[in-house]
Design an enzyme around this catalytic site. Structure first.
Site, PDB file in Angstrom:
ATOM      1  N   CYS A  53       0.674  -1.217  -0.103  1.00  0.00           N
ATOM      2  CA  CYS A  53      -0.082  -0.127  -0.005  1.00  0.00           C
ATOM      3  C   CYS A  53       0.870   0.935   0.059  1.00  0.00           C
ATOM      4  O   CYS A  53       0.262   2.394  -0.104  1.00  0.00           O
ATOM      5  CB  CYS A  53      -0.964   0.050   1.139  1.00  0.00           C
TER       6      CYS A  53
ATOM      7  N   HIS B 165      -3.306   7.241   1.851  1.00  0.00           N
ATOM      8  CA  HIS B 165      -3.862   5.892   1.440  1.00  0.00           C
ATOM      9  C   HIS B 165      -5.113   5.842   2.127  1.00  0.00           C
ATOM     10  O   HIS B 165      -5.466   6.245   3.110  1.00  0.00           O
ATOM     11  CB  HIS B 165      -2.612   5.250   1.764  1.00  0.00           C
TER      12      HIS B 165
ATOM     13  N   ASN C 115      -9.898  -0.138  -0.030  1.00  0.00           N
ATOM     14  CA  ASN C 115      -8.404  -0.091  -0.005  1.00  0.00           C
ATOM     15  C   ASN C 115      -7.948  -0.756  -1.357  1.00  0.00           C
ATOM     16  O   ASN C 115      -8.057  -1.856  -1.454  1.00  0.00           O
ATOM     17  CB  ASN C 115      -7.925  -1.045   1.311  1.00  0.00           C
TER      18      ASN C 115
HETATM   19  N1  ACO Z   1     -17.669  -7.966   9.919  1.00  0.00           N
HETATM   20  C1  ACO Z   1     -17.943  -8.124  11.419  1.00  0.00           C
HETATM   21  N2  ACO Z   1     -17.202  -8.518  12.311  1.00  0.00           N
HETATM   22  C2  ACO Z   1     -15.729  -8.302  12.252  1.00  0.00           C
HETATM   23  C3  ACO Z   1     -15.369  -8.381  10.761  1.00  0.00           C
HETATM   24  C4  ACO Z   1     -16.340  -8.061   9.686  1.00  0.00           C
HETATM   25  N3  ACO Z   1     -15.937  -7.973   8.487  1.00  0.00           N
HETATM   26  N4  ACO Z   1     -14.141  -8.458  10.596  1.00  0.00           N
HETATM   27  C5  ACO Z   1     -13.837  -8.532  12.011  1.00  0.00           C
HETATM   28  N5  ACO Z   1     -14.914  -8.608  12.844  1.00  0.00           N
HETATM   29  C6  ACO Z   1     -14.786  -8.828  14.128  1.00  0.00           C
HETATM   30  C7  ACO Z   1     -13.776  -9.444  14.793  1.00  0.00           C
HETATM   31  O1  ACO Z   1     -13.795 -10.643  14.831  1.00  0.00           O
HETATM   32  C8  ACO Z   1     -13.806  -8.737  16.346  1.00  0.00           C
HETATM   33  O2  ACO Z   1     -14.774  -9.749  16.957  1.00  0.00           O
HETATM   34  P1  ACO Z   1     -14.349 -10.132  18.509  1.00  0.00           P
HETATM   35  O3  ACO Z   1     -14.275  -9.085  19.037  1.00  0.00           O
HETATM   36  O4  ACO Z   1     -15.662 -10.993  18.795  1.00  0.00           O
HETATM   37  O5  ACO Z   1     -13.108 -10.964  18.489  1.00  0.00           O
HETATM   38  C9  ACO Z   1     -14.494  -7.580  16.092  1.00  0.00           C
HETATM   39  O6  ACO Z   1     -14.900  -7.479  14.960  1.00  0.00           O
HETATM   40  C10 ACO Z   1     -13.368  -6.397  16.378  1.00  0.00           C
HETATM   41  O7  ACO Z   1     -12.470  -6.585  15.482  1.00  0.00           O
HETATM   42  P2  ACO Z   1     -10.913  -5.792  15.576  1.00  0.00           P
HETATM   43  O8  ACO Z   1     -10.063  -6.262  14.725  1.00  0.00           O
HETATM   44  O9  ACO Z   1     -10.519  -5.391  16.846  1.00  0.00           O
HETATM   45  O10 ACO Z   1     -11.641  -4.307  14.772  1.00  0.00           O
HETATM   46  P3  ACO Z   1     -11.007  -2.995  14.320  1.00  0.00           P
HETATM   47  O11 ACO Z   1     -11.786  -1.829  14.900  1.00  0.00           O
HETATM   48  O12 ACO Z   1      -9.569  -3.046  14.773  1.00  0.00           O
HETATM   49  O13 ACO Z   1     -11.281  -3.002  12.718  1.00  0.00           O
HETATM   50  C11 ACO Z   1      -9.976  -3.343  10.638  1.00  0.00           C
HETATM   51  C12 ACO Z   1     -10.493  -4.080  12.208  1.00  0.00           C
HETATM   52  C13 ACO Z   1     -10.824  -2.373  10.008  1.00  0.00           C
HETATM   53  C14 ACO Z   1      -9.362  -4.395   9.952  1.00  0.00           C
HETATM   54  C15 ACO Z   1      -9.008  -2.168  11.257  1.00  0.00           C
HETATM   55  O14 ACO Z   1      -8.302  -2.916  12.273  1.00  0.00           O
HETATM   56  C16 ACO Z   1      -8.014  -1.680  10.324  1.00  0.00           C
HETATM   57  O15 ACO Z   1      -8.552  -0.811   9.354  1.00  0.00           O
HETATM   58  N6  ACO Z   1      -6.635  -2.093  10.238  1.00  0.00           N
HETATM   59  C17 ACO Z   1      -5.601  -1.459   9.404  1.00  0.00           C
HETATM   60  C18 ACO Z   1      -5.731  -1.918   7.943  1.00  0.00           C
HETATM   61  C19 ACO Z   1      -4.755  -1.155   7.160  1.00  0.00           C
HETATM   62  O16 ACO Z   1      -4.388   0.158   7.567  1.00  0.00           O
HETATM   63  N7  ACO Z   1      -3.984  -1.861   6.388  1.00  0.00           N
HETATM   64  C20 ACO Z   1      -3.129  -0.785   5.833  1.00  0.00           C
HETATM   65  C21 ACO Z   1      -2.262  -1.525   4.854  1.00  0.00           C
HETATM   66  S1  ACO Z   1      -3.067  -2.772   4.077  1.00  0.00           S
HETATM   67  C22 ACO Z   1      -1.804  -3.570   2.965  1.00  0.00           C
HETATM   68  O17 ACO Z   1      -0.663  -3.071   2.933  1.00  0.00           O
HETATM   69  C23 ACO Z   1      -2.064  -4.476   2.053  1.00  0.00           C
END
Ligand code: ACO
Length: 323
Positions: free
Chosen positions: A114, A250, A280
């Site tokens: 990314c 990004h 993304n």
């Molecule tokens: N739908 C419903 N629930 C979900 C989903 C979904 N699609 N995905 C995860 N959950 C659940 C999880 O299982 C978890 O459940 P639990 O509490 O029962 O275990 C809950 O939601 C919370 O999960 P978290 O991972 O804590 O959620 P968070 O608020 O962190 O959001 C996310 C997740 C959106 C992935 C976020 O962490 C994020 O954006 N991370 C960064 C991504 C990024 O910046 N990537 C950059 C580069 S990408 C690249 O280089 C390829």
């Protein structure tokens, strides 16, 4: 002193649109969860017969048209992609042939996930400053849908396909004031596609061929590195954050973008946001956002832009630009 400047921008999105409601039928998720946690409402997905090269070609042609130059003027192509058509040759060399360029100028791909567009821009800028190139086609293009496990709700809701391009030329004034590229290779396990050409694909473990991410930890790292790199870019140019007209980040997650905007004291109406429509798109997301805001008239010539990206590796980078 030579600088590079952006002569034209272009982008391309595949026709097929996947809404959050479509994903509700594939995995245990909801439109509400995806919007609240990421800001994403929809993403574009390449057709079965559409590849990264096809997307890159459309974006390239749009950028070349916008610049007023022709493909024959190009003397370097740099493409940032994590999802190339083949192991080799590079997407860049295949694109060179498609554009009918036969001047034997160099063309190559860059892999920084990314942060790939920031890396490609940095490399292209240095080629121009060093006098090795004068018209450079810089592209971020991805078919990330091909490396997603469509049964994994942690990842499949986040990504989309697309391509964005800029054509750079030589200028006596900056243009690109500076680029800032970084990597820290200690965090592979947090965000990766574990297998590949040399390590092999275990037929019993097909999920090894797909993106795996510990989102929460990636999130924290992305916020902190984005904040650091924008400060670094401003300090390197002796500029105050008030001098930035547009943040073009990004587009991974609206909450990461909001955190960077807060750091810059920028209101969100000075931030180019496309994550809601594109998801993304990895290396494509910054040039897609840039082209969107140039074409809808928000970004004007002479305005100051701060581009920043963060991705697997980890890799991250920024560019400070007068458009
Ligand atoms: N739908 C419903 N629930 C979900 C989903 C979904 N699609 N995905 C995860 N959950 C659940 C999880 O299982 C978890 O459940 P639990 O509490 O029962 O275990 C809950 O939601 C919370 O999960 P978290 O991972 O804590 O959620 P968070 O608020 O962190 O959001 C996310 C997740 C959106 C992935 C976020 O962490 C994020 O954006 N991370 C960064 C991504 C990024 O910046 N990537 C950059 C580069 S990408 C690249 O280089 C390829």
């Amino acid at each position: 002193m030579k600088y590079s400047k952006i002569l034209g921008t272009g982008s391309y999105l595949p026709k097929k649109v996947l809404h959050n409601s479509d994903l509700e039928k594939l995995v245990d998720t909801s439109d509400e969860w995806i919007r609240e946690r990421t800001g994403i409402q929809q993403r574009h997905i390449a057709a079965d017969d559409e590849t990264t090269l096809d997307l890159a070609e459309q974006a390239a042609r749009n950028a070349i048209d916008a610049s007023g130059l022709t493909a024959d003027d190009i003397d370097l192509i740099v493409i940032a992609t994590t999802t190339p058509d083949c192991v080799f040759p590079s997407v860049a060399t295949m694109l060179q042939a498609r554009l009918g360029i036969t001047n034997a100028s160099p063309a190559f791909d860059i892999q920084a996930v990314c942060a790939g567009f920031a890396y490609a821009l940095g490399v292209a800028d240095n080629f121009i400053r060093g006098g090795s190139a004068s018209v450079v086609l810089v592209i971020g293009a991805e078919t990330f849908s091909r490396i997603l496990n469509w049964e994994d709700r942690n990842t499949c809701v986040l990504f989309g396909d697309g391509a964005g391009a800029v054509l750079l030329g030589v200028s006596e004034q900056p243009g690109i004031h500076s680029t800032h590229l970084h990597a820290d290779g200690r965090y592979k396990e947090l965000l990766h596609v574990p297998s590949g050409v040399s390590s092999g694909y275990d037929a019993m473990q097909q999920q090894q061929a797909f993106v795996q991410m510990r989102g929460n930890e990636v999130f924290r790292m992305a916020v902190s590195k984005m904040r650091e790199v924008v400060e670094e870019a401003l300090a390197a140019n002796n500029m105050d954050k008030s001098e930035v007209d547009w943040l073009v980040p990004h587009q991974a997650n609206i909450r990461i973008i909001q955190a960077t905007a807060r750091k810059l004291n920028m209101s969100m109406d000075r931030v180019v946001l496309t994550v809601q429509n594109h998801g993304n798109t990895s290396a494509a997301s910054i040039p897609l956002a840039l082209d969107t805001a140039v074409r809808d008239g928000r970004i004007q010539r002479g305005e100051r832009l701060l581009l920043e990206g963060f991705g697997g590796g980890f890799t991250w980078g920024a560019a400070l630009i007068t458009f």
